[in-house]
Design a protein around this motif. Structure first.
Motif, PDB file in Angstrom:
ATOM      1  N   ALA A 279      -6.825  -5.009   1.897  1.00 34.14           N
ATOM      2  CA  ALA A 279      -7.446  -3.690   1.739  1.00 34.14           C
ATOM      3  C   ALA A 279      -8.929  -3.777   1.420  1.00 34.14           C
ATOM      4  O   ALA A 279      -9.523  -2.790   0.986  1.00 34.14           O
TER       5      ALA A 279
ATOM      6  N   GLU B 151       0.853  -1.181   0.000  1.00 33.71           N
ATOM      7  CA  GLU B 151       0.000   0.000   0.000  1.00 33.71           C
ATOM      8  C   GLU B 151       0.895   1.238   0.000  1.00 33.71           C
ATOM      9  O   GLU B 151       1.999   1.233   0.544  1.00 33.71           O
TER      10      GLU B 151
ATOM     11  N   LYS C 211     -13.481   1.759  -6.882  1.00 31.07           N
ATOM     12  CA  LYS C 211     -12.432   0.739  -6.992  1.00 31.07           C
ATOM     13  C   LYS C 211     -12.413   0.095  -8.379  1.00 31.07           C
ATOM     14  O   LYS C 211     -12.419  -1.129  -8.526  1.00 31.07           O
TER      15      LYS C 211
ATOM     16  N   ARG D  45      -3.742   4.105   0.145  1.00 30.63           N
ATOM     17  CA  ARG D  45      -4.283   4.249   1.498  1.00 30.63           C
ATOM     18  C   ARG D  45      -4.383   5.730   1.792  1.00 30.63           C
ATOM     19  O   ARG D  45      -3.371   6.435   1.841  1.00 30.63           O
TER      20      ARG D  45
ATOM     21  N   ASP E  72     -11.537  -3.651   3.115  1.00 32.53           N
ATOM     22  CA  ASP E  72     -12.428  -2.729   3.818  1.00 32.53           C
ATOM     23  C   ASP E  72     -12.001  -1.268   3.677  1.00 32.53           C
ATOM     24  O   ASP E  72     -12.601  -0.387   4.293  1.00 32.53           O
ATOM     25  N   TYR E  73     -10.992  -0.981   2.850  1.00 34.42           N
ATOM     26  CA  TYR E  73     -10.594   0.411   2.635  1.00 34.42           C
ATOM     27  C   TYR E  73     -11.687   1.129   1.846  1.00 34.42           C
ATOM     28  O   TYR E  73     -12.254   0.565   0.895  1.00 34.42           O
ATOM     29  N   THR E  74     -11.985   2.357   2.217  1.00 36.97           N
ATOM     30  CA  THR E  74     -13.000   3.139   1.520  1.00 36.97           C
ATOM     31  C   THR E  74     -12.402   4.441   1.013  1.00 36.97           C
ATOM     32  O   THR E  74     -11.412   4.941   1.548  1.00 36.97           O
ATOM     33  N   TYR E  75     -13.060   4.988  -0.010  1.00 36.30           N
ATOM     34  CA  TYR E  75     -12.571   6.211  -0.651  1.00 36.30           C
ATOM     35  C   TYR E  75     -13.695   7.215  -0.880  1.00 36.30           C
ATOM     36  O   TYR E  75     -13.469   8.258  -1.493  1.00 36.30           O
TER      37      TYR E  75
ATOM     38  N   THR F 187     -14.584   9.600   4.309  1.00 35.71           N
ATOM     39  CA  THR F 187     -13.432   8.804   4.717  1.00 35.71           C
ATOM     40  C   THR F 187     -12.415   9.643   5.490  1.00 35.71           C
ATOM     41  O   THR F 187     -11.774   9.142   6.419  1.00 35.71           O
TER      42      THR F 187
ATOM     43  N   LYS G  41      -2.077   5.549  10.268  1.00 35.83           N
ATOM     44  CA  LYS G  41      -2.484   4.752   9.109  1.00 35.83           C
ATOM     45  C   LYS G  41      -1.422   3.730   8.675  1.00 35.83           C
ATOM     46  O   LYS G  41      -1.737   2.823   7.893  1.00 35.83           O
TER      47      LYS G  41
ATOM     48  N   TRP H 189      -7.707  -4.227  -7.115  1.00 39.94           N
ATOM     49  CA  TRP H 189      -8.619  -4.497  -6.002  1.00 39.94           C
ATOM     50  C   TRP H 189      -8.939  -5.984  -5.874  1.00 39.94           C
ATOM     51  O   TRP H 189      -9.144  -6.482  -4.757  1.00 39.94           O
TER      52      TRP H 189
END
Length: 421
Positions: A371, A87, A353, A110, A373-376, A380, A128, A363
């Motif tokens: 990753a 990341e 994504k 990230r 559960d990573y959100t954009y 956020t 982070k 992804w």
């Protein structure tokens, strides 16, 4: 000047300084019939000369001219061996090319929040960092920097590389040290919007020979070249894949002429920037962007933080109607929420994504399952969201006169008074 006539010149800084020097340099390449940097009828070596200037300005061991800042990002990440399973930490105030370079490398962006410098918040960076983190992509947004020294300290303490993006702040410094000299690698852009321009073009700088050699191979055809400009394919450590992002001698000739004017360009913008900030400081509730080193700011932007989103939404249309705007091709005096792909949540390919193809990578890559559960999406980054909602932005062309600046200040004060500020 009519009240609604645009007051502001177009915002493309280096374009105003294109003159006989650029014409002469470009003609020199054309007359030599040698626009390719590695061989030709009569090489003028502008790319080599440009790289030498950047090495000297930055105090760095290596510099490499490329065909764009976007390419410089991808090449640098490849040189740092970024790929699936990694990341890259990147701030929410960015440009789309930054996220795109990470995705094209097969890695995961990230998001890190920003503070009132509008650059990466060191405290959120510390929170982070994970075992998957490999590179911190630090972006000097809108002409000045945040606390780059603290970010580098944090990154190196965790064993991470720092890639320093100086695309919007070429010519700026932080406490006496030029931006582009802090990161393990640094990139610059010479696109038309930048402080110096050759239309397109970019630069990579570093001190590590291995990173430089890898960048040279990746920016070309995947292999280094000998002194005659021919590819060398027998080094097992330098058998990579290239992307044909070489800088042409035409681009280099123009950039070589422009870089010699860079300090004049930034000095002109900085003077007007300071005038604007001083003049607007008396408006109740208005705070300028926090600039840690005003003398090092390149001066290209003035960011104005209003008390709330409603005030920002009222002040910008009112001042634009009174003439604080530019011609039809320009973008100036805008609410930051309308600043397009500079805001993380406006990059819909990131939010949703989207991959480079139907396979959905990076992804969908099993190596990147960490990753999932990573959100954009908007929400956020709470600090960035708040600042974006109530900040307006002025670009500061180097040909903006003190008289124009004083008129801009008067219009903002008048409109603010009408709103009760």
């Amino acid at each position: 000047m009519a009240p609604n006539e645009p007051l502001l010149p177009y915002e493309w800084p280096g374009s105003y300084f294109i003159g006989e020097e650029e014409i002469e340099a470009v003609n020199q390449v054309l007359l030599a019939r040698s626009p390719f940097r590695f061989y030709g009828h009569d090489l003028q070596h502008f790319a080599t000369r440009l790289e030498a200037i950047f090495r000297e300005r930055l105090g760095r061991q290596y510099a490499l001219g490329v065909n764009s800042g976007t390419a410089a990002l991808s090449i640098s990440l490849a040189a740092m061996d970024v790929g699936p399973g990694d990341e890259v930490l990147v701030p929410g105030y960015l440009w789309v090319s930054c996220a795109a370079a990470i995705v094209r490398a097969g890695a995961i962006p990230r998001l890190v929040d920003i503070d009132e410098t509008f650059c990466m918040d060191p405290a959120d960076l510390e929170r982070k960092i994970t075992s998957r983190s490999k590179v911190v992509l630090y972006i000097h947004m809108s002409g000045a920097t945040g606390d780059i020294a603290e970010v580098v300290k944090i990154a190196h303490a965790h064993g991470l590389h720092v890639l320093e993006d100086v695309a919007q702040a070429n010519g700026a410094s932080f406490r006496g040290r030029r931006l582009g000299s802090f990161g393990d690698m640094a990139i610059f852009s010479f696109q038309l919007n930048k402080n110096m321009t050759s239309g397109e073009g970019g630069m990579i700088a570093c001190d590590d020979k291995m990173l430089y050699d890898r960048a040279v191979a990746v920016h070309d055809l995947g292999y280094p070249r000998n002194e005659q400009g021919r590819l060398v394919t027998d080094d097992p450590d330098m058998q990579l894949w290239g992307q044909g992002s070489r800088m042409s001698e035409l681009t280099a000739a123009m950039a070589w002429s422009q870089v010699q004017k860079l300090d004049t360009i930034t000095g002109s913008m900085r003077k007007i920037n300071h005038l604007l900030y001083r003049g607007l400081a008396g408006i109740a509730g208005l705070r300028p962007r926090r600039v840690l080193d005003p003398d090092g700011d390149s001066g290209a932007f003035a960011l104005l933080i209003w008390p709330d989103a409603e005030t920002c939404q009222q002040i910008v249309p009112a001042t634009r109607a009174a003439g604080v705007t530019t011609g039809p091709q320009g973008i100036n005096n805008v609410m930051m929420r309308d600043w397009g792909l500079h805001l993380y949540y406006n990059n819909l390919s990131l939010v949703h994504k989207r991959g480079l193809n139907s396979a959905g990578r990076p992804w969908s890559d099993p190596d990147n399952a960490f990753a999932s559960d990573y959100t954009y999406h908007k929400g956020t980054l709470p600090q960035a969201d708040d600042l974006f909602s109530r900040t307006s932005l002025l670009e500061v062309p180097p040909v903006m006169t003190p008289e124009i600046a004083e008129r801009v200040i008067a219009i903002f004060r008048d409109c603010a008074a009408r709103l009760g500020l």
